[in-house]
Design an enzyme around this catalytic site. Sequence first.
Site, PDB file in Angstrom:
ATOM      1  CB  SER A 116      43.981  43.305  34.787  1.00 21.35           C
ATOM      2  OG  SER A 116      43.857  43.449  36.171  1.00 21.35           O
ATOM      3  CG  ASP A 131      40.795  44.729  38.608  1.00 23.17           C
ATOM      4  OD1 ASP A 131      39.926  43.962  39.081  1.00 23.17           O
ATOM      5  OD2 ASP A 131      41.893  44.314  38.186  1.00 23.17           O
ATOM      6  CG  ASP A 135      40.674  40.849  35.894  1.00 22.85           C
ATOM      7  OD1 ASP A 135      40.903  41.825  36.640  1.00 22.85           O
ATOM      8  OD2 ASP A 135      41.452  39.876  35.803  1.00 22.85           O
ATOM      9  CG  ASP A 176      42.243  40.078  39.294  1.00 22.66           C
ATOM     10  OD1 ASP A 176      42.119  41.319  39.202  1.00 22.66           O
ATOM     11  OD2 ASP A 176      43.165  39.450  38.732  1.00 22.66           O
TER      12      ASP A 176
END
Length: 445
Positions: free
Chosen positions: A102, A241, A243, A245
């Site tokens: 992340s 960010d 990833d 999400d």
Amino acid sequence: MTRKFFGTDGIRGRTNKDVMTSAVAMRVGQAAGAHFERGTHRHRVVIGKDTRLSGYMMESALVAGFTSVGMDVIMTGPLPTPAIAMLTREMRADLGVMISASHNRFEDNGIKLFGPDGFKLSDEDELAIEARLDQEPVLADASDIGRARRIDDAQGRYIHAAKQSISSDVRLDGLKVVVDCAHGAAYQVAPAVIWELGAEVISLGVTPNGTNINDGVGSTALDAIKAKVIETGAHIGIALDGDADRLIVVDEKGQTVDGDQIMALIATRMAEKGQLTGGGVVATVMSNLGLERYLESQGLTLERTKVGDRYVLERMKEGGFNVGGEQSGHMILMDYGTTGDGTVAALRVLSSLVQSDKPASKLLHLFDPVPQLLKNVRYEGGAPLENAAVKQAIADAEAELEGAGRLVIRASGTEPLIRVMAEGDDAAQVERVVDAVCDAVRAAA
């Protein structure tokens, strides 16, 4: 059962240390594959990743694990986490895997698992997989070993799905948008989505090299996008960010718009159109008291959960809510996906912007947040929150804030940190109680 591998958001850690090694990844593939081998059909897993250098290593190890127990593997390459959740459902897979840490730096990596419905795994599924990790895997016969293949159209599938999340008559013509992809998983798809809808896109954080993910760019490092918005005269900045999400917005003045303000906008617009379900929004204990007061003024509720988008999702499913998220930028729009999706949330914001006569600084400032302070205290080992002096400091802080604010203390699920947050109408009081608790934790750590 004590968790050894899974935290609040899958398995995460420093690459080639502890739980985040190729050996562990292979075992996770074997254990998760065995757990989801239900029925007589040919079993399948979808694997995506962000742009970390270690992603290749972890991907190869997971492929070895899954195929060794007879599961076929489909690899997508770098894609946002919500894209993997979507493709898991769309491709009728038994399991989805996202290799990402992340918003963490490149040295870390993680493994997020999705069930066949595209939702993150339940506690029961994670505990069952944990139990299998300590057992010898039952390997497939030579003729039953799984096959692995890469697909080339995964990006296009996600781009199409993201655009379907807003009305077909909405165009972004005339908007100048800075899109910061954190050198991460959305570095190709997010700018493409927004450009295809007509906006002028200024891309930032779109040259990943394996080690620069989240490095000075993205939703947790906003100086670069703020400067670019001001420099180019953009109407708005979109920061994702690693990833993708999460979403944080920067308005035309270079001011930060966090997840609370974004949730307020999305929920209000949907309520006006009769599209909001559940009677309000689900957020975590970290969301600002100002959001709660604003929603109440609109006849809506704010339901709070523990920190972590999985807990937000659980409550959304239980209560029939279709909007939820976190102050940190996870935006969950249940009508369009099963997990946080920064790009889809950004499209809702951009759609509202073109349909209004307001600049982003007005549109996205729906309430004044009360003073809120969050500090992190790193510790080396032990359990600081079990220390008697720390417990007393927390009790004293709660007593001082009673009726005037809130105190939230929690251990991070992904790092050795104690997070201390307080909020209230008196900023000096908030700072005083946070510092007192932090001092006690440091002394005990």
